[in-house]
Design a protein around this motif. Structure first.
Motif, mmCIF file in Angstrom:
data_model
loop_
_atom_site.group_PDB
_atom_site.id
_atom_site.type_symbol
_atom_site.label_atom_id
_atom_site.label_comp_id
_atom_site.label_asym_id
_atom_site.label_seq_id
_atom_site.Cartn_x
_atom_site.Cartn_y
_atom_site.Cartn_z
ATOM 1 N N ASP A 92 0.695 -1.285 0.042
ATOM 2 C CA ASP A 92 -0.056 -0.007 -0.012
ATOM 3 C C ASP A 92 0.676 1.414 -0.144
ATOM 4 O OD1 ASP A 92 1.011 0.191 2.540
ATOM 5 O OD2 ASP A 92 -1.223 0.071 3.560
ATOM 6 N N THR A 93 2.036 1.096 -0.510
ATOM 7 C CA THR A 93 2.948 2.174 -0.461
ATOM 8 C C THR A 93 3.298 2.404 -1.955
ATOM 9 O OG1 THR A 93 3.933 1.856 1.646
ATOM 10 C CG2 THR A 93 5.193 3.285 0.317
ATOM 11 N N LEU A 94 3.383 3.624 -2.256
ATOM 12 C CA LEU A 94 3.881 4.204 -3.735
ATOM 13 C C LEU A 94 5.566 4.492 -3.318
ATOM 14 C CD1 LEU A 94 1.098 5.926 -5.263
ATOM 15 C CD2 LEU A 94 1.700 3.340 -5.813
ATOM 16 N N VAL A 95 6.549 4.062 -4.482
ATOM 17 C CA VAL A 95 7.887 4.626 -4.445
ATOM 18 C C VAL A 95 7.898 5.195 -5.451
ATOM 19 C CG1 VAL A 95 10.177 4.031 -4.174
ATOM 20 C CG2 VAL A 95 8.434 2.610 -2.803
ATOM 21 N N ALA A 96 8.186 6.613 -5.538
ATOM 22 C CA ALA A 96 8.394 7.488 -6.815
ATOM 23 C C ALA A 96 10.054 7.665 -6.788
ATOM 24 C CB ALA A 96 7.760 8.706 -6.702
ATOM 25 N N SER A 97 10.850 7.414 -7.682
ATOM 26 C CA SER A 97 12.186 7.488 -7.880
ATOM 27 C C SER A 97 12.357 8.666 -9.161
ATOM 28 C CB SER A 97 13.143 6.334 -8.055
ATOM 29 O OG SER A 97 12.831 5.570 -7.168
ATOM 30 N N VAL A 98 12.779 9.705 -8.563
ATOM 31 C CA VAL A 98 13.314 10.827 -9.611
ATOM 32 C C VAL A 98 14.730 10.653 -10.028
ATOM 33 C CG1 VAL A 98 13.491 13.281 -10.062
ATOM 34 C CG2 VAL A 98 11.570 12.304 -8.265
ATOM 35 N N HIS A 99 14.786 10.075 -11.390
ATOM 36 C CA HIS A 99 15.992 9.863 -11.962
ATOM 37 C C HIS A 99 17.023 10.908 -12.447
ATOM 38 C CE1 HIS A 99 14.455 5.622 -11.523
ATOM 39 N NE2 HIS A 99 13.245 6.142 -12.437
ATOM 40 N N THR A 100 16.411 11.888 -12.738
ATOM 41 C CA THR A 100 17.194 13.156 -13.042
ATOM 42 C C THR A 100 16.361 14.509 -12.972
ATOM 43 O OG1 THR A 100 18.237 14.115 -15.206
ATOM 44 C CG2 THR A 100 16.107 13.180 -15.449
ATOM 45 N N ALA A 101 17.123 15.520 -12.769
ATOM 46 C CA ALA A 101 16.532 16.800 -12.650
ATOM 47 C C ALA A 101 15.148 17.105 -13.628
ATOM 48 C CB ALA A 101 17.486 17.884 -12.913
ATOM 49 N N LEU A 102 14.264 17.729 -13.093
ATOM 50 C CA LEU A 102 13.054 17.910 -13.761
ATOM 51 C C LEU A 102 13.024 19.476 -13.882
ATOM 52 C CD1 LEU A 102 10.582 15.470 -11.835
ATOM 53 C CD2 LEU A 102 11.749 14.998 -13.614
ATOM 54 N N ASP A 103 12.254 19.856 -14.992
ATOM 55 C CA ASP A 103 12.184 21.127 -15.095
ATOM 56 C C ASP A 103 10.498 21.319 -14.503
ATOM 57 O OD1 ASP A 103 9.978 20.651 -17.166
ATOM 58 O OD2 ASP A 103 11.417 21.002 -18.852
ATOM 59 N N ASP A 104 10.299 22.493 -14.368
ATOM 60 C CA ASP A 104 9.040 22.860 -13.713
ATOM 61 C C ASP A 104 7.515 22.119 -14.333
ATOM 62 O OD1 ASP A 104 10.601 24.725 -12.219
ATOM 63 O OD2 ASP A 104 9.478 26.517 -12.945
ATOM 64 N N SER A 105 7.604 22.271 -15.691
ATOM 65 C CA SER A 105 6.322 21.395 -16.466
ATOM 66 C C SER A 105 6.552 19.872 -16.032
ATOM 67 C CB SER A 105 6.367 21.676 -17.825
ATOM 68 O OG SER A 105 7.675 21.076 -18.380
ATOM 69 N N GLU A 106 7.729 19.314 -16.138
ATOM 70 C CA GLU A 106 7.839 17.750 -15.737
ATOM 71 C C GLU A 106 7.663 17.607 -14.062
ATOM 72 O OE1 GLU A 106 11.429 16.946 -18.946
ATOM 73 O OE2 GLU A 106 11.972 17.991 -16.879
ATOM 74 N N MET A 107 8.090 18.479 -13.415
ATOM 75 C CA MET A 107 7.651 18.545 -11.957
ATOM 76 C C MET A 107 6.186 18.456 -11.710
ATOM 77 S SD MET A 107 9.585 18.270 -9.226
ATOM 78 C CE MET A 107 9.452 18.040 -7.704
ATOM 79 N N VAL A 108 5.361 19.326 -12.410
ATOM 80 C CA VAL A 108 3.982 19.384 -12.392
ATOM 81 C C VAL A 108 3.238 18.192 -12.821
ATOM 82 C CG1 VAL A 108 2.034 20.465 -13.206
ATOM 83 C CG2 VAL A 108 3.935 21.980 -12.246
ATOM 84 N N ARG A 109 3.930 17.675 -13.917
ATOM 85 C CA ARG A 109 3.552 16.365 -14.493
ATOM 86 C C ARG A 109 3.526 15.197 -13.544
ATOM 87 N NH1 ARG A 109 6.513 14.545 -18.941
ATOM 88 N NH2 ARG A 109 6.318 16.498 -19.435
ATOM 89 N N PHE A 110 4.936 14.915 -12.826
ATOM 90 C CA PHE A 110 5.151 14.171 -11.841
ATOM 91 C C PHE A 110 4.142 14.385 -10.608
ATOM 92 C CE2 PHE A 110 7.767 13.691 -7.775
ATOM 93 C CZ PHE A 110 7.374 12.280 -7.604
ATOM 94 N N GLN A 111 3.883 15.446 -10.192
ATOM 95 C CA GLN A 111 3.054 15.903 -9.187
ATOM 96 C C GLN A 111 1.390 15.083 -9.464
ATOM 97 O OE1 GLN A 111 2.275 19.690 -7.193
ATOM 98 N NE2 GLN A 111 0.554 19.683 -8.028
ATOM 99 N N ASN A 112 1.001 15.546 -10.677
ATOM 100 C CA ASN A 112 -0.265 15.063 -11.142
ATOM 101 C C ASN A 112 -0.454 13.402 -11.443
ATOM 102 O OD1 ASN A 112 -1.249 17.501 -11.159
ATOM 103 N ND2 ASN A 112 -0.678 17.831 -13.255
ATOM 104 N N ASP A 113 0.788 12.797 -11.688
ATOM 105 C CA ASP A 113 0.702 11.486 -11.804
ATOM 106 C C ASP A 113 0.985 10.685 -10.703
ATOM 107 O OD1 ASP A 113 0.940 11.607 -14.768
ATOM 108 O OD2 ASP A 113 2.957 11.300 -14.848
ATOM 109 N N LEU A 114 1.535 11.310 -9.712
ATOM 110 C CA LEU A 114 1.840 10.573 -8.262
ATOM 111 C C LEU A 114 0.234 10.761 -7.564
ATOM 112 C CD1 LEU A 114 3.324 9.152 -6.387
ATOM 113 C CD2 LEU A 114 4.385 11.444 -5.514
ATOM 114 N N VAL A 115 -0.211 11.984 -7.597
ATOM 115 C CA VAL A 115 -1.647 12.239 -6.959
ATOM 116 C C VAL A 115 -2.752 11.247 -7.584
ATOM 117 C CG1 VAL A 115 -3.487 13.813 -6.528
ATOM 118 C CG2 VAL A 115 -1.041 14.458 -6.109
ATOM 119 N N ARG A 116 -2.533 10.969 -8.724
ATOM 120 C CA ARG A 116 -3.653 10.226 -9.430
ATOM 121 C C ARG A 116 -3.523 8.813 -9.072
ATOM 122 N NH1 ARG A 116 -2.994 6.833 -12.986
ATOM 123 N NH2 ARG A 116 -1.121 7.638 -14.105
ATOM 124 N N GLN A 117 -2.010 8.180 -8.743
ATOM 125 C CA GLN A 117 -1.806 6.799 -8.456
ATOM 126 C C GLN A 117 -2.265 6.728 -7.068
ATOM 127 O OE1 GLN A 117 1.705 4.948 -10.085
ATOM 128 N NE2 GLN A 117 1.487 6.281 -11.801
#
Length: 128
Positions: free
Chosen positions: A15-40
C-alpha cells in the motif's frame, strides 16, 4: 512518443508508492510528476508515499514547494509522505537558502523511509 528513458518511476509496494526521480525535472515535468503521483495515490489506495530524490544534485525552490504540495495532497487523501535520499550538498544548499521540507518527513534512504512508514503503522499513528 517516448524520446528517452523515464525521468521518474512510480512503483507500488503493497500500500506504498515509491517514486524515484532519476534526473533533474524542469517545472512542467515536476507538475506532471505531481499529477501522476496524486492520481496513483487514489488509483492504488496508497497509505504511504516515498519520494526518492537521491539522483538530484540540486533541489530548487519550485521543486521544494512542489514536493511539499505533493505531501499535503497525499495527506488529504490519506497517505503519509516521506522524502528520502537528499544528498548532503543539496541539504546544505537548501538550509543556506532558507528552504526546507516543512512538516514533510525525511529519511536518509529508501530503507529508512520504509521503516518510518512501518513505524507509523505499527504505532497506529496517523498524520492529520
Amino acid at each position: 512518443m517516448n524520446s528517452g528513458p523515464a525521468l521518474v518511476s512510480i512503483l507500488r509496494q503493497g500500500d506504498t508508492l515509491v517514486a524515484s526521480v532519476h534526473t533533474a525535472l524542469d517545472d512542467s515535468e515536476m507538475v506532471r510528476f505531481q499529477n501522476d503521483l496524486v492520481r496513483q495515490i487514489g488509483e492504488y489506495r496508497a497509505r504511504g508515499v516515498i519520494i526518492d530524490v537521491a539522483a538530484l544534485d540540486v533541489i530548487d525552490s519550485f521543486a521544494s514547494r512542489t514536493l511539499q504540495t505533493i505531501a499535503d495532497i497525499a495527506r488529504l487523501r490519506g497517505a503519509v509522505t516521506v522524502i528520502v535520499g537528499i544528498q548532503p550538498e543539496v541539504a546544505f544548499a537548501m538550509v543556506r537558502l532558507g528552504m526546507g521540507m516543512g512538516e514533510v518527513a525525511t529519511a536518509l534512504d529508501l530503507e529508512e523511509g520504509m521503516a518510518h512508514l512501518a513505524g507509523l503503522r505499527g504505532s497506529g499513528a496517523r498524520r492529520e
